[in-house]
Design a protein around this motif. Structure first.
Motif, PDB file in Angstrom:
ATOM      1  N   THR A   1       0.867  -1.173   0.000  1.00  0.00           N
ATOM      2  CA  THR A   1       0.000   0.000   0.000  1.00  0.00           C
ATOM      3  C   THR A   1       0.910   1.232   0.000  1.00  0.00           C
ATOM      4  O   THR A   1       2.123   1.109   0.232  1.00  0.00           O
TER       5      THR A   1
ATOM      6  N   THR B   1       4.454  -7.976  -2.454  1.00  0.00           N
ATOM      7  CA  THR B   1       4.385  -7.894  -0.998  1.00  0.00           C
ATOM      8  C   THR B   1       5.533  -7.023  -0.501  1.00  0.00           C
ATOM      9  O   THR B   1       6.575  -6.905  -1.171  1.00  0.00           O
TER      10      THR B   1
ATOM     11  N   TYR C   1       3.330 -13.191   7.664  1.00  0.00           N
ATOM     12  CA  TYR C   1       1.908 -12.925   7.424  1.00  0.00           C
ATOM     13  C   TYR C   1       1.725 -12.271   6.052  1.00  0.00           C
ATOM     14  O   TYR C   1       0.867 -12.679   5.262  1.00  0.00           O
ATOM     15  N   GLU C   2       2.553 -11.266   5.760  1.00  0.00           N
ATOM     16  CA  GLU C   2       2.454 -10.569   4.474  1.00  0.00           C
ATOM     17  C   GLU C   2       2.758 -11.506   3.304  1.00  0.00           C
ATOM     18  O   GLU C   2       2.181 -11.373   2.224  1.00  0.00           O
TER      19      GLU C   2
ATOM     20  N   ASN D   1      -0.305 -14.969   3.891  1.00  0.00           N
ATOM     21  CA  ASN D   1      -1.724 -14.898   4.226  1.00  0.00           C
ATOM     22  C   ASN D   1      -2.641 -15.110   3.023  1.00  0.00           C
ATOM     23  O   ASN D   1      -3.701 -15.712   3.148  1.00  0.00           O
ATOM     24  N   ASP D   2      -2.244 -14.628   1.867  1.00  0.00           N
ATOM     25  CA  ASP D   2      -3.113 -14.729   0.691  1.00  0.00           C
ATOM     26  C   ASP D   2      -2.901 -15.998  -0.126  1.00  0.00           C
ATOM     27  O   ASP D   2      -3.626 -16.223  -1.097  1.00  0.00           O
TER      28      ASP D   2
ATOM     29  N   VAL E   1      -1.047  -1.114   8.419  1.00  0.00           N
ATOM     30  CA  VAL E   1      -1.488  -1.907   7.273  1.00  0.00           C
ATOM     31  C   VAL E   1      -1.879  -3.317   7.713  1.00  0.00           C
ATOM     32  O   VAL E   1      -2.941  -3.835   7.339  1.00  0.00           O
ATOM     33  N   VAL E   2      -1.017  -3.952   8.518  1.00  0.00           N
ATOM     34  CA  VAL E   2      -1.336  -5.290   9.021  1.00  0.00           C
ATOM     35  C   VAL E   2      -2.508  -5.220   9.994  1.00  0.00           C
ATOM     36  O   VAL E   2      -3.369  -6.109  10.001  1.00  0.00           O
TER      37      VAL E   2
ATOM     38  N   SER F   1      -5.038  -3.197   9.849  1.00  0.00           N
ATOM     39  CA  SER F   1      -6.242  -3.092   9.031  1.00  0.00           C
ATOM     40  C   SER F   1      -6.603  -4.432   8.402  1.00  0.00           C
ATOM     41  O   SER F   1      -7.777  -4.818   8.361  1.00  0.00           O
ATOM     42  N   SER F   2      -5.590  -5.163   7.939  1.00  0.00           N
ATOM     43  CA  SER F   2      -5.819  -6.460   7.314  1.00  0.00           C
ATOM     44  C   SER F   2      -6.455  -7.440   8.292  1.00  0.00           C
ATOM     45  O   SER F   2      -7.345  -8.210   7.934  1.00  0.00           O
TER      46      SER F   2
END
Length: 288
Positions: A2, A46, A245-246, A249-250, A266-267, A269-270
Motif C-alpha cells: 500500500t 508484498t 503474514y504478508e 496470508n493470501d 497496514v497489518v 487493518s488487514s
C-alpha cells in the motif's frame, strides 16, 4: 503493498543508517539509491518482496553482507537472559501450551525493522498479561493432537530463542510430532538464518530448514525444493511475525496459524485489529 508500505520501507532505509551511525554523506547516498528504486515498486508485490531488493542495495553501499550482524548478536544475548523467566512463566501457567504461544509472541517484539521500537523488559510481561486479540489457539491445539508434522517459520534473531522454548513445550505435550524450523536463506534485515538457529541449538528440538529465500518472510515462489517439500508435507504451520503474514496470508495451502504482534497500521487493518495487539490467527487455507 500500500502507499503506507512505500513510506515505511523508505523510512527503514534511514533507520538502518541511524542504527549503524552512518555519516551524512553515506546516509544521503543510501536514501538517493532507495528513492530511485521506488518507481519500480508495484502494489501487487508484498513488502517482503520489495525489501529483498532494497536491503541488498543498502548493504552494498554500506560495504557489508549482513547489515544487522552485530545487532542480531545483541538481540540474541538480550533474549537469552529472559529464557529462564519465560520458562518459569510457562511452568507456573495453568495452560502451558497457551503460555508457550505467548512466549513466542513475546519474542516477536525484537524487531529492528518495526516502525515502533519496544522495550523488551516491559513487553515480555505485557504479552503474558494481555489476551490474544484473535485467539485461534484452540483450533491450533486440536490440529496438533492429530498432526505428525509441524512446521514453524522463523522471523527475527533473538526471537528464535523464544521459539525454541515454544517448540520444546509443544514437543513435550505432543511427543510424537516432528517439527521443522524454516529460516532465511541469506541475511536479510535481522531475520534468522541457519547460523543463528544452529548457534541456538534449535536442532535439539527441530529440523533446521534453510528456505533459500532472500525475503523477510517465506516467499514460496523463491523457496528451495527442501523447504517446499517440508511445507507441503506439514500438517500444521505456525508462521511467526508480520513478514510471514504478508508473504503467506493470501496464498497459504496448508493450515497456517500466524503468531505475531501487530506493529503497523497496514497489518492492523488487514486483521481488523489495532497496532499493539497480539494474535494467534488461523489464516484461510487456499489448498487446491
Amino acid at each position: 503493498m500500500t502507499p503506507k508500505c512505500v513510506v515505511c520501507i523508505f523510512s527503514q532505509a534511514l533507520r538502518v543508517c541511524e542504527t549503524l551511525h552512518a555519516d551524512e554523506e553515506t546516509t544521503k547516498k543510501v536514501l538517493d539509491s532507495v528513492a530511485c528504486m521506488v518507481p519500480r515498486w508495484h502494489f501487487d508485490e508484498t513488502p517482503p518482496q520489495v525489501a529483498a531488493r532494497v536491503y541488498p542495495k543498502i548493504a552494498e553501499i554500506l560495504h557489508t553482507d549482513d547489515i544487522y550482524k552485530e545487532y542480531k548478536k545483541e538481540a540474541t544475548e538480550r533474549a537469552r537472559r529472559f529464557v529462564p523467566y519465560i520458562e518459569s512463566m510457562i511452568e507456573r501457567s495453568v495452560d502451558p501450551f497457551h503460555a508457550s504461544l505467548k512466549a513466542a509472541v513475546a519474542g516477536n517484539v525484537i524487531d529492528l525493522a518495526a516502525t515502533t521500537q519496544f522495550d523488551l523488559e516491559e513487553e515480555v510481561q505485557r504479552v503474558f498479561d494481555t489476551p490474544f486479540a484473535i485467539d485461534d489457539s484452540g483450533a491450533l491445539r486440536a490440529l496438533l493432537e492429530d498432526a505428525s508434522r509441524l512446521l514453524v517459520i522463523a522471523d527475527n534473531a533473538g526471537e528464535h530463542l523464544f521459539d525454541k522454548v515454544m517448540m520444546q513445550h509443544i514437543k513435550s505435550i505432543f511427543p510424537s510430532i516432528e517439527i521443522g524450523y524454516v529460516v532465511r536463506g541469506v541475511p536479510i534485515i535481522n531475520d534468522v538464518t541457519c547460523k543463528e538457529a544452529k548457534d541456538a541449538r534449535i536442532d535439539e528440538v527441530a529440523d533446521i530448514i534453510d528456505s533459500g529465500v532472500d525475503t523477510p518472510g517465506l516467499d514460496l515462489s523463491r523457496a528451495n525444493a527442501k523447504a517446499i517439500e517440508a511445507y507441503e508435507k506439514a500438517d500444521v504451520v505456525i508462521a511467526k511475525g508480520m513478514g510471514n503474514y504478508e508473504s503467506l496470508n493470501d496464498n497459504s495451502i496448508r493450515p497456517t496459524f500466524f503468531l505475531l504482534k501487530v506493529k503497523c497500521e497496514v497489518v492492523a487493518s488487514s486483521l481488523g485489529r489495532d497496532v499493539g495487539d497480539i494474535v494467534c490467527y488461523q489464516g484461510e487455507c487456499h489448498a487446491k
